[in-house]
Design an enzyme around this catalytic site. Structure first.
Site, PDB file in Angstrom:
ATOM      1  N   GLY A  88      22.498 109.432 -14.474  1.00 38.22           N
ATOM      2  CA  GLY A  88      23.222 110.375 -15.343  1.00 38.22           C
ATOM      3  C   GLY A  88      24.510 109.761 -15.853  1.00 38.22           C
ATOM      4  N   GLY A  90      27.828 108.965 -15.792  1.00 40.32           N
ATOM      5  CA  GLY A  90      28.879 108.994 -14.790  1.00 40.32           C
ATOM      6  C   GLY A  90      30.258 108.748 -15.366  1.00 40.32           C
ATOM      7  N   LYS A 111      32.863 107.186 -24.034  1.00 40.17           N
ATOM      8  CA  LYS A 111      32.502 106.413 -22.845  1.00 40.17           C
ATOM      9  C   LYS A 111      33.798 105.966 -22.180  1.00 40.17           C
ATOM     10  CE  LYS A 111      29.490 102.506 -21.617  1.00 40.17           C
ATOM     11  NZ  LYS A 111      28.509 101.562 -22.197  1.00 40.17           N
ATOM     12  N   ASP A 123      34.590 105.694 -10.845  1.00 34.44           N
ATOM     13  CA  ASP A 123      35.820 106.390 -11.242  1.00 34.44           C
ATOM     14  C   ASP A 123      35.697 107.079 -12.594  1.00 34.44           C
ATOM     15  OD1 ASP A 123      35.782 104.239 -12.937  1.00 34.44           O
ATOM     16  OD2 ASP A 123      37.611 103.302 -12.180  1.00 34.44           O
ATOM     17  N   GLY A 124      34.558 106.906 -13.258  1.00 32.82           N
ATOM     18  CA  GLY A 124      34.363 107.567 -14.547  1.00 32.82           C
ATOM     19  C   GLY A 124      35.093 106.901 -15.701  1.00 32.82           C
ATOM     20  N   ARG A 175      31.330 106.281 -29.106  1.00 26.64           N
ATOM     21  CA  ARG A 175      30.030 105.690 -29.444  1.00 26.64           C
ATOM     22  C   ARG A 175      29.222 106.653 -30.292  1.00 26.64           C
ATOM     23  NH1 ARG A 175      26.520 102.973 -24.699  1.00 26.64           N
ATOM     24  NH2 ARG A 175      25.835 105.025 -24.080  1.00 26.64           N
ATOM     25  N   ASP A 253      16.905 103.116 -17.669  1.00 29.68           N
ATOM     26  CA  ASP A 253      17.915 104.069 -18.134  1.00 29.68           C
ATOM     27  C   ASP A 253      18.722 103.509 -19.302  1.00 29.68           C
ATOM     28  OD1 ASP A 253      18.609 102.526 -15.670  1.00 29.68           O
ATOM     29  OD2 ASP A 253      20.635 103.106 -16.212  1.00 29.68           O
ATOM     30  N   ASP A 263      23.683 100.425 -24.470  1.00 29.53           N
ATOM     31  CA  ASP A 263      24.449 100.006 -23.289  1.00 29.53           C
ATOM     32  C   ASP A 263      24.629  98.499 -23.248  1.00 29.53           C
ATOM     33  OD1 ASP A 263      25.002 102.487 -22.494  1.00 29.53           O
ATOM     34  OD2 ASP A 263      23.986 102.394 -20.560  1.00 29.53           O
TER      35      ASP A 263
END
Ligand code: AMP
Ligand code: MG
Length: 499
Positions: A88, A90, A111, A123-124, A175, A253, A263
């Site tokens: 997911g 994160g 992002k 930590d995101g 993005r 993913d 990505d």
């Protein structure tokens, strides 16, 4: 001009299990690093909203001039071959969709916007280096004509974040993507045994990305969706091979249902040609090496097809037969797309399958010579295209380039014969080669130099690189250095995801 209204079709179209609603955190002192006025214009975003301190603060928090309903998406995936039932977003939030002037919707995603329910131990956040790399490389891929997510802006957060090798400046990427549905989105519902969810997801994928299939009856439309995804994936990976792109983390993913390069983590484009080139520090076994990408596409599609089984036929045996027939066609599809991608690099593409077959052998032979003599992938093709084959001047230059390898002379002869046999004229050869062989690619050392300068507060090199890479097939004044391979001290051997 006001900013157009946004929708969030994840919320309207997908089951609630597919996402979590989430607000972005408030970063320290956001500031603009890079912005993309051309893309803003295509999305109807006033370019004036991409400047100034107040706007930076608002964008970094997902507080746009219009209402947004941010979500983090749930997905699963196979990471380096191992199933992971729940991943997911994160460290990302989808703010919603804007209409692009091509008539399709685009996701706007932040992002590096802070932790979400999917952050696990992370930590995101995102660091400046990876954000700028994704910005520069994704925009370069777009200009190279390769389907990819894009970058609307990169923002610094004014904060320092903890990373493996010490503190790094924080950043956020805005993005833009046709969608963020992934192979892993299907795996998520399959892991949960949620057939209704799978069906809804497949219908959403059709509705968003393959509308021509919408009115077909089930299960035929799901079979055709899988066929389309097989073909689209083969086409995308062929294009990566054309420019020497190595994704680096081809986990399921990171495979887009919209057919975009997705990505950019430790991605890199090759300088010297090496078929099994790997840059990513985490890819120790070379699972995602340059020449493994076509097979990994097949492997990833097989994982996707497993999720599709309940959609393809009520009878499990029939479903497996149907899935196998579709996925087994991948090598054929790949071959077709790869012939188009690779043969144009030599000006050898023709409609005649026999000539293409011969052309592919010649192409593979050339690649082996590049590898043997450690030649630069990009510049070798420009050199091959620069003069007519058979001209003594061309032979002389190429021989020098290939360190006087006598095998090159034989190769040139075979190449000339193949062009003649296929009745490809010099203008035709030139036209193919100019369109398929870039002069400028985002070379790793230039990307690193741009990132290093940005760390010191100088965005000049990043802006110049970005500007030149917007026209990668056109020679530009005063930027020869951007077409040059690295000197020995500049060679980048390893890239990092920086997560
Ligand atoms: P990636 O390697 O970027 O494709 O990420 C793989 C998974 O790790 C995804 O679920 C990401 O959301 C998650 N992830 C990567 N970096 C972070 C981070 N700094 N904080 C939280 N989650 C992260
Ligand atoms: Mg990812």
């Amino acid at each position: 001009m006001p900013m157009p209204a946004m929708i969030n079709r994840y919320i309207t179209d997908l089951p609630v299990e597919a996402y979590a609603r989430q607000a972005a955190r408030q970063p320290g002192q956001p500031n603009w690093l890079l912005t993309n006025p051309a893309l803003a214009q295509a999305l109807g975003v006033p370019t004036t909203t991409l400047e100034g301190k107040t706007n930076a603060e608002q964008w970094a928090q997902g507080r746009l001039p219009v209402e947004t309903q941010p979500v983090a998406l749930a997905y699963a995936g196979h990471q380096f071959g191992m199933p992971v039932p729940q991943l997911g977003d994160g460290r990302a939030l989808i703010l919603g969709q804007l209409a692009h002037d091509d008539g399709d919707w685009r996701d706007l995603q932040l992002k590096g916007s802070g932790p979400t329910v999917f952050s696990r131990r992370g930590d995101g956040l995102a660091a400046l280096g990876p954000v700028l790399r994704e910005y520069l490389v994704s925009e370069a891929m777009h200009a190279l004509g390769i389907p990819t997510t894009r970058a609307l802006a990169a923002l610094g957060t004014g904060e320092s974040i903890a990373r493996e090798f010490g503190p790094e400046p924080g950043a956020i990427l805005v993005r833009v993507a046709r969608s963020h549905l992934r192979f892993g989105s299907f795996e998520y519902f399959a892991h949960r045994g949620d057939q209704q969810g799978l069906k809804t997801l497949a219908d959403v994928a059709i509705h968003w990305h393959f509308p021509a299939l919408q009115n077909r009856p089930a299960p035929q439309r799901y079979r055709e969706l899988l066929i389309a995804l097989v073909d689209q994936t083969a086409a995308l990976i062929s294009e990566w091979m054309r420019v020497g792109f190595i994704h680096g983390v081809l986990n399921t993913d990171n495979m887009s249902i919209a057919g975009e390069t997705l990505d950019f983590g430790p991605c890199a484009l090759m300088d010297v040609f090496r078929s099994d080139q790997v840059y990513s520090a985490v890819d120790r076994a070379g699972r995602y090496a340059y020449d493994q990408q076509p097979a990994i596409g097949h492997w990833n599609l097989t994982r996707l097809a497993e999720c599709f089984l309940p959609l393809l036929d009520d009878d499990p045996t029939q479903a497996i037969d149907a899935a196998e027939a579709i996925v087994d066609d991948y090598p054929n599809r790949f071959r077709q797309h790869y012939e188009w991608a690779l043969l144009r690099k030599f000006g050898l593409y023709t409609n005649d399958a026999n000539h293409r077959q011969i052309g592919m052998e010649i192409a593979e032979h050339w690649l082996s010579l590049l590898q043997k003599q450690q030649c630069d992938f990009t510049n070798s093709f420009r050199l091959l295209g620069a003069q007519s084959p058979g001209e003594p001047a061309q032979a002389e230059q190429l021989l020098q380039w290939f360190n006087q390898d006598p095998a090159l002379s034989d190769w040139l002869e075979t190449y000339t014969q193949a062009l003649n046999a296929a009745a490809i004229t010099e203008p035709q050869r030139q036209a193919q080669m100019i369109a398929a062989n870039p002069i400028y690619i985002p070379r790793n050392h230039q990307v690193e130099l741009a990132i290093d300068a940005a760390r010191q507060g100088d965005l000049g090199p990043a802006k110049q690189l970005n500007r030149v890479l917007t026209h990668p097939y056109t020679a530009q004044e005063g930027v020869d250095h951007l077409a040059q391979p690295p000197n020995p001290q500049q060679i980048v051997t390893t890239t990092f995801c920086g997560t």
